[in-house]
Motif scaffolding. Structure first.
Motif, PDB file in Angstrom:
ATOM      1  N   ASP A 299       0.918  -1.227  -0.071  1.00 34.32           N
ATOM      2  CA  ASP A 299      -0.021   0.015   0.043  1.00 34.32           C
ATOM      3  C   ASP A 299       0.852   1.131  -0.012  1.00 34.32           C
ATOM      4  O   ASP A 299       1.101   1.837   1.013  1.00 34.32           O
ATOM      5  CB  ASP A 299      -0.971   0.105   1.210  1.00 34.32           C
ATOM      6  CG  ASP A 299      -2.118  -1.036   1.119  1.00 34.32           C
ATOM      7  OD1 ASP A 299      -2.444  -1.273   0.180  1.00 34.32           O
ATOM      8  OD2 ASP A 299      -2.291  -1.694   2.410  1.00 34.32           O
TER       9      ASP A 299
ATOM     10  N   GLN B 272       0.888   2.062  -6.416  1.00 38.38           N
ATOM     11  CA  GLN B 272      -0.230   2.571  -7.179  1.00 38.38           C
ATOM     12  C   GLN B 272       0.468   2.996  -8.624  1.00 38.38           C
ATOM     13  O   GLN B 272      -0.494   3.031  -9.603  1.00 38.38           O
ATOM     14  CB  GLN B 272      -0.965   3.835  -6.402  1.00 38.38           C
ATOM     15  CG  GLN B 272      -1.490   3.643  -5.235  1.00 38.38           C
ATOM     16  CD  GLN B 272      -2.110   4.600  -4.479  1.00 38.38           C
ATOM     17  OE1 GLN B 272      -2.031   5.795  -4.784  1.00 38.38           O
ATOM     18  NE2 GLN B 272      -3.166   4.208  -3.437  1.00 38.38           N
TER      19      GLN B 272
ATOM     20  N   THR C 181       0.211   4.300   1.478  1.00 34.41           N
ATOM     21  CA  THR C 181      -1.158   4.751   1.379  1.00 34.41           C
ATOM     22  C   THR C 181      -2.395   4.059   2.331  1.00 34.41           C
ATOM     23  O   THR C 181      -3.349   4.603   2.254  1.00 34.41           O
ATOM     24  CB  THR C 181      -1.652   4.575  -0.093  1.00 34.41           C
ATOM     25  OG1 THR C 181      -1.507   3.152  -0.228  1.00 34.41           O
ATOM     26  CG2 THR C 181      -0.752   5.270  -1.112  1.00 34.41           C
TER      27      THR C 181
END
Length: 535
Positions: free
Chosen positions: A417, A422, A444
């Protein structure tokens, strides 16, 4: 008043001592020469002619030359107080000799018949029993009545040191053995210091009270070291860096100055089916990682091994507290769910949410007031039960599968994360390009009060061959990002020696720079039947 002539006497009729022209008393026996002259007149020969004694009538003793030398120097000596006190003669001498006690001049004769230094001394023979000499001293001391020589003799006795003639008389006269017996009486006054009870000074040393006081002082002394011992417990352990210097109570080596490990700076745990190692690293002042390892049994009796690894977010408040709280909460949840038959993924999901709630509960109003975020951390966990491997995570901590068989393909079991993940998922950057960006490790998702919409990630696998599961923080995988790189770091025989494998991986991270805290857990798969217990 004219004094009668006594020149017809050339020597003392009592002892034969030659006389001087002006002598009134014999210098040896103390006889009153005037009385002797009168007596001679009364008993004179025909026609009242006085018969003058001559040498044939009074044979003189041989001369004693030492008497002169002794009388002159000894006269100034007042010293011997014992000799100065001639035997106290309580008996009153016969009053016959002192018929004419004319007071003799003070500078002529001493009470004992001894000639004072002002006169020429002559010490011939010793006189016969001297009952008269004590009377003569009484007369010179005071012109008292002739019948009172005794008190006068007692008075001059203390000031008149010249008692040497008296000693001579005592030595020459065998009739005075009593005089030597009296000197022992003089020691009797010396017995006055018989305040020998004053040996009381030695008594205090004998008193046991004095030693008791030191003993009482020793008790606080023993208490003082006891209070000081806790301060010396740390220095008793040598420095872990230089190996020689003592460690102060502040936790620094007094030789090399390096900070000593805190309880969480380096931690190792091992069970039959799992082992883990956590280390401070080389750049951080505290270890913000935490882990737990444990084992339990499923309802069918098969063993289940659990490993939880958490990494505190450095930008948050108390990240070390957050990671420890999350690891403990997740472990407790898994240990409660798995024995009840809850599936692996469900149990993992619930455990991550429980950990998130526990970390969120750590938030305080003071955290925001200080301008920092609430306590936060990431989490990754793995459970091996039967033939199933279950993993769950929130954040960027990872899990790897490394088969034991050489040539078999390893795999990374988790997805970060993070900003880099991403970018790669969106197809905007390749993984290599994303990891080169300074935002690559920005997470994140995390556990904490300020985390939004926490959604745990879980996954289950059924490996077809034996191997090991590596659960770690980014302190390790930063130096081995891909599964292939991680597989090359895992030493052979890790399934049978998980603790040695974990130690080797941590050492690699430290040797590569140790820029972050590093934590590694190694779980052999499949788990052995003796892997029960917790740590």
């Amino acid at each position: 008043m004219t004094m009668p002539q006594i020149d017809q006497l050339s020597a003392c009729p009592g002892c034969g001592e030659p006389r001087e022209d002006d002598d009134r008393f014999c210098g040896v026996c103390g006889m009153d020469l005037r009385a002797a002259a009168d007596k001679a007149e009364g008993a004179g020969g025909e026609g009242g002619v006085v018969r003058t004694p001559t040498e044939p009538d009074f044979p003189l003793p041989p001369p004693r030359p030492r008497a002169r030398a002794r009388t002159r120097p000894q006269a100034p000596r007042p010293a011997p107080p014992d000799a100065a006190e001639p035997p106290p003669r309580p008996q009153t001498p016969p009053p016959a000799p002192p018929q004419r006690p004319a007071p003799a001049p003070a500078g002529h004769r001493a009470p004992g018949g001894k000639r004072l230094p002002s006169l020429d001394p002559r010490t011939p023979a010793v006189p016969p029993p001297p009952s008269a000499p004590p009377a003569a001293p009484a007369a010179p001391a005071a012109p008292a009545a002739p019948g009172q020589p005794a008190p006068n003799a007692a008075a001059p006795a203390p000031p008149a040191p010249p008692t040497a003639p008296a000693a001579q008389q005592a030595a020459a006269q065998p009739t005075r053995p009593a005089a030597p017996a009296q000197p022992p009486a003089a020691p009797a006054p010396r017995a006055r210091p018989e305040p020998s009870p004053r040996p009381a000074p030695p008594a205090p040393p004998a008193q046991p009270a004095d030693p008791r006081q030191p003993r009482e002082a020793a008790d606080p002394r023993t208490a003082a070291p006891a209070a000081a011992q806790p301060l010396r417990e740390d220095p008793a352990v040598p420095c872990t860096v230089c190996g020689t210097g003592p460690v102060s109570k502040e936790g620094y080596c007094e030789e090399c100055g390096r900070a000593q490990p805190r309880p969480r700076d380096h931690v190792e745990r091992a069970l039959g089916g799992v082992a883990a190692v956590s280390d401070l690293g080389l750049r951080h002042h505290r270890n913000e990682d935490a882990f737990t390892v444990s084992a339990t049994a499923l309802p069918d009796g098969s063993p289940a091994v659990i490993a939880v690894v958490c990494d505190g977010v450095s930008s948050s408040s108390r990240p070390d507290e957050a990671s420890a709280t999350a690891a403990e909460a997740a472990q407790e949840s898994l240990l409660a769910s798995l024995p009840r038959g809850v599936s692996g993924q469900q149990a993992m999901h619930d455990a991550l949410l429980t950990a998130a709630d526990a970390v969120a509960a750590l938030a305080r109003e003071s955290d925001h007031a200080s301008g920092r975020n609430a306590p936060a951390c990431t989490i990754v966990s793995a459970v091996t039960a039967g033939g199933t491997l279950t993993v769950g995570w929130i954040g960027d901590s990872r899990a790897y599968w490394v088969p034991e068989e050489k040539g078999a393909a390893p795999a990374r079991l988790t997805e970060d994360d993070s900003w880099a993940a991403q970018m790669v998922a969106a197809g905007l950057l390749t993984e290599e390009e994303a990891m080169k960006d300074h935002r690559a490790h920005a997470i994140t998702a995390w556990l904490g009060a300020d985390a939004q919409d926490v959604e745990p990630h879980t996954a289950s696998f059924k490996p077809d061959r034996p191997g090991v599961v590596i659960v770690c923080t980014d302190g390790l995988w930063n130096y081995a990002e891909t599964a292939e790189q991680m597989a090359r770091l895992v030493p052979p025989g890790s399934r049978t020696a998980p603790l040695a494998s974990a130690q080797s991986l941590v050492r690699h991270a430290l040797d590569s720079g140790g820029h972050d805290n590093v934590t590694v857990a190694v779980i052999p798969f499949p788990v052995s039947a003796d892997g029960a217990g917790t740590a």
